[in-house]
Scaffold this motif. Structure first.
Motif, short mmCIF file in Angstrom:
data_model
loop_
_atom_site.label_atom_id
_atom_site.label_comp_id
_atom_site.label_asym_id
_atom_site.label_seq_id
_atom_site.Cartn_x
_atom_site.Cartn_y
_atom_site.Cartn_z
N LEU A 125 -17.84 2.67 -6.82
CA LEU A 125 -16.67 2.30 -6.33
C LEU A 125 -16.24 0.85 -6.18
O LEU A 125 -17.19 -0.20 -5.78
N ASP A 126 -15.21 0.22 -6.76
CA ASP A 126 -14.82 -0.98 -6.76
C ASP A 126 -14.17 -1.17 -5.10
O ASP A 126 -12.91 -1.09 -5.18
N LYS A 127 -14.99 -1.61 -4.48
CA LYS A 127 -14.62 -1.64 -2.84
C LYS A 127 -13.58 -2.53 -2.50
O LYS A 127 -12.59 -2.40 -2.06
N GLU A 128 -13.76 -3.66 -2.95
CA GLU A 128 -12.72 -4.78 -2.87
C GLU A 128 -11.16 -4.35 -3.32
O GLU A 128 -10.36 -4.36 -2.56
N GLY A 129 -11.21 -3.91 -4.78
CA GLY A 129 -10.11 -3.39 -5.13
C GLY A 129 -9.36 -2.21 -4.42
O GLY A 129 -8.29 -2.13 -4.21
N PHE A 130 -10.20 -1.31 -3.92
CA PHE A 130 -9.75 0.04 -3.25
C PHE A 130 -9.32 -0.51 -1.85
O PHE A 130 -8.23 -0.08 -1.38
N LEU A 131 -10.14 -1.28 -0.95
CA LEU A 131 -9.54 -1.77 0.23
C LEU A 131 -8.29 -2.33 0.27
O LEU A 131 -7.37 -2.52 0.95
N GLN A 132 -7.99 -3.21 -0.90
CA GLN A 132 -6.81 -4.06 -0.96
C GLN A 132 -5.75 -2.97 -1.22
O GLN A 132 -4.63 -3.33 -0.60
N GLU A 133 -5.91 -2.15 -2.04
CA GLU A 133 -4.79 -1.14 -2.22
C GLU A 133 -4.48 -0.02 -1.11
O GLU A 133 -3.43 0.14 -0.76
N LYS A 134 -5.65 0.13 -0.31
CA LYS A 134 -5.51 1.17 0.92
C LYS A 134 -4.68 0.28 2.17
O LYS A 134 -4.06 1.12 2.99
N GLY A 135 -4.90 -0.99 1.99
CA GLY A 135 -4.24 -1.78 3.13
C GLY A 135 -4.59 -1.39 4.51
O GLY A 135 -5.78 -1.68 4.88
N THR A 136 -3.70 -1.39 5.38
CA THR A 136 -4.13 -1.09 6.75
C THR A 136 -4.11 0.30 7.27
O THR A 136 -4.22 0.64 8.53
N ALA A 137 -4.24 1.35 6.15
CA ALA A 137 -4.31 2.61 6.74
C ALA A 137 -5.64 2.78 7.81
O ALA A 137 -6.74 2.19 7.17
N PRO A 138 -5.71 3.54 8.47
CA PRO A 138 -7.01 3.89 9.66
C PRO A 138 -8.23 4.10 8.86
O PRO A 138 -9.25 3.75 9.05
#
Length: 240
Positions: free
Chosen positions: A150-163
């Motif tokens: 997984l591209d962690k950085e890209g995924f977390l940026q897309e996911k935003g503040t979701a719990p």
């Protein structure tokens, strides 16, 4: 719809035929034949299970249906002996529902909408999907590189503040989300260490407080989720 049928009609009998009975020529699906009277409500139903020319018949009440599934009113096609077990494990005075002490969700990485973040080359961040899980075991090896990272950085940026974006930081109990109906063991769970992400073909669970503080609570839960009794109960009324 099921609740309306039970409330507004009198379902008297349900005949259940497995795929092996081949009720209709050229049709291999299982067949269920309910018999009902327009005037309701339903109080008792005779369940007739057909298998190799033999019939196992038992009578269940509307109270038993509500007891085994108070939300969906699933009508369980079980034998008379199996219903005796069902009445015991659904007794609210003796047993607690799993939802009282665990909470869960499906994997945080949707394998379709988040596909742009899934990689076939090593990013250092493993992605676990349903086919990586078996009883008590989660495969974390990079043997098959297809959609393994997984591209962690890209995924977390897309996911935003979701719990759920923070859930990879915790150890989780995970469970294969989709299993073929014919599999003998349809509940397969394992413990996943922190730092690993999950595809949406996986379910995961956390133990609620104060139960999480009990010694070995996660191993107790893991044993339950892989147990023969819960696998049997799940197969009675769940297709997925």
């Amino acid at each position: 719809m099921r609740k309306k049928l039970l409330d507004d009609f009198n379902i008297t009998t349900i005949d259940v035929f497995p795929e092996s009975e081949k009720v209709f020529h050229g049709v291999t699906q299982a067949v269920c034949v309910p018999v009902m009277i327009k005037k309701g409500p339903t109080e008792k139903i005779k369940i007739r299970l057909h298998n190799n020319g033999k019939i196992d018949e038992t009578e269940i009440t509307i109270e038993q249906i509500k007891m085994t599934d108070p939300e969906n009113y699933s009508i369980v096609a079980a034998t008379k002996d199996e219903w005796e077990i069902l009445k015991k494990i659904h007794n609210p005075e003796k047993f607690a529902r799993l939802e009282n002490w665990i909470e869960g969700s499906e994997g945080e990485v949707h394998q379709t909408s988040c596909r742009q973040f899934i990689r076939n080359i090593d990013t250092g961040i493993i992605l676990v999907r349903g086919d990586h899980i078996s009883e008590f075991y989660a495969d974390l090896s990079p043997t098959n590189p297809k959609e393994r990272w997984l591209d962690k950085e890209g995924f977390l940026q897309e996911k935003g503040t979701a719990p759920s974006a923070e859930h990879h930081k915790k150890e989780r109990i995970i469970q294969k989300g989709i299993m073929n109906l014919g599999m003998p063991q349809r509940l397969q769970s394992a413990i996943l260490p922190s730092g690993v992400f999950l595809g949406n073909s996986v379910n995961y669970y956390f133990i609620k407080e104060p139960f999480a503080q009990l010694n070995d609570s996660k191993y107790f839960l893991l044993g339950l989720l892989n147990s023969e009794i819960l696998n049997w109960r799940f197969k009675l009324s769940s297709t997925n």
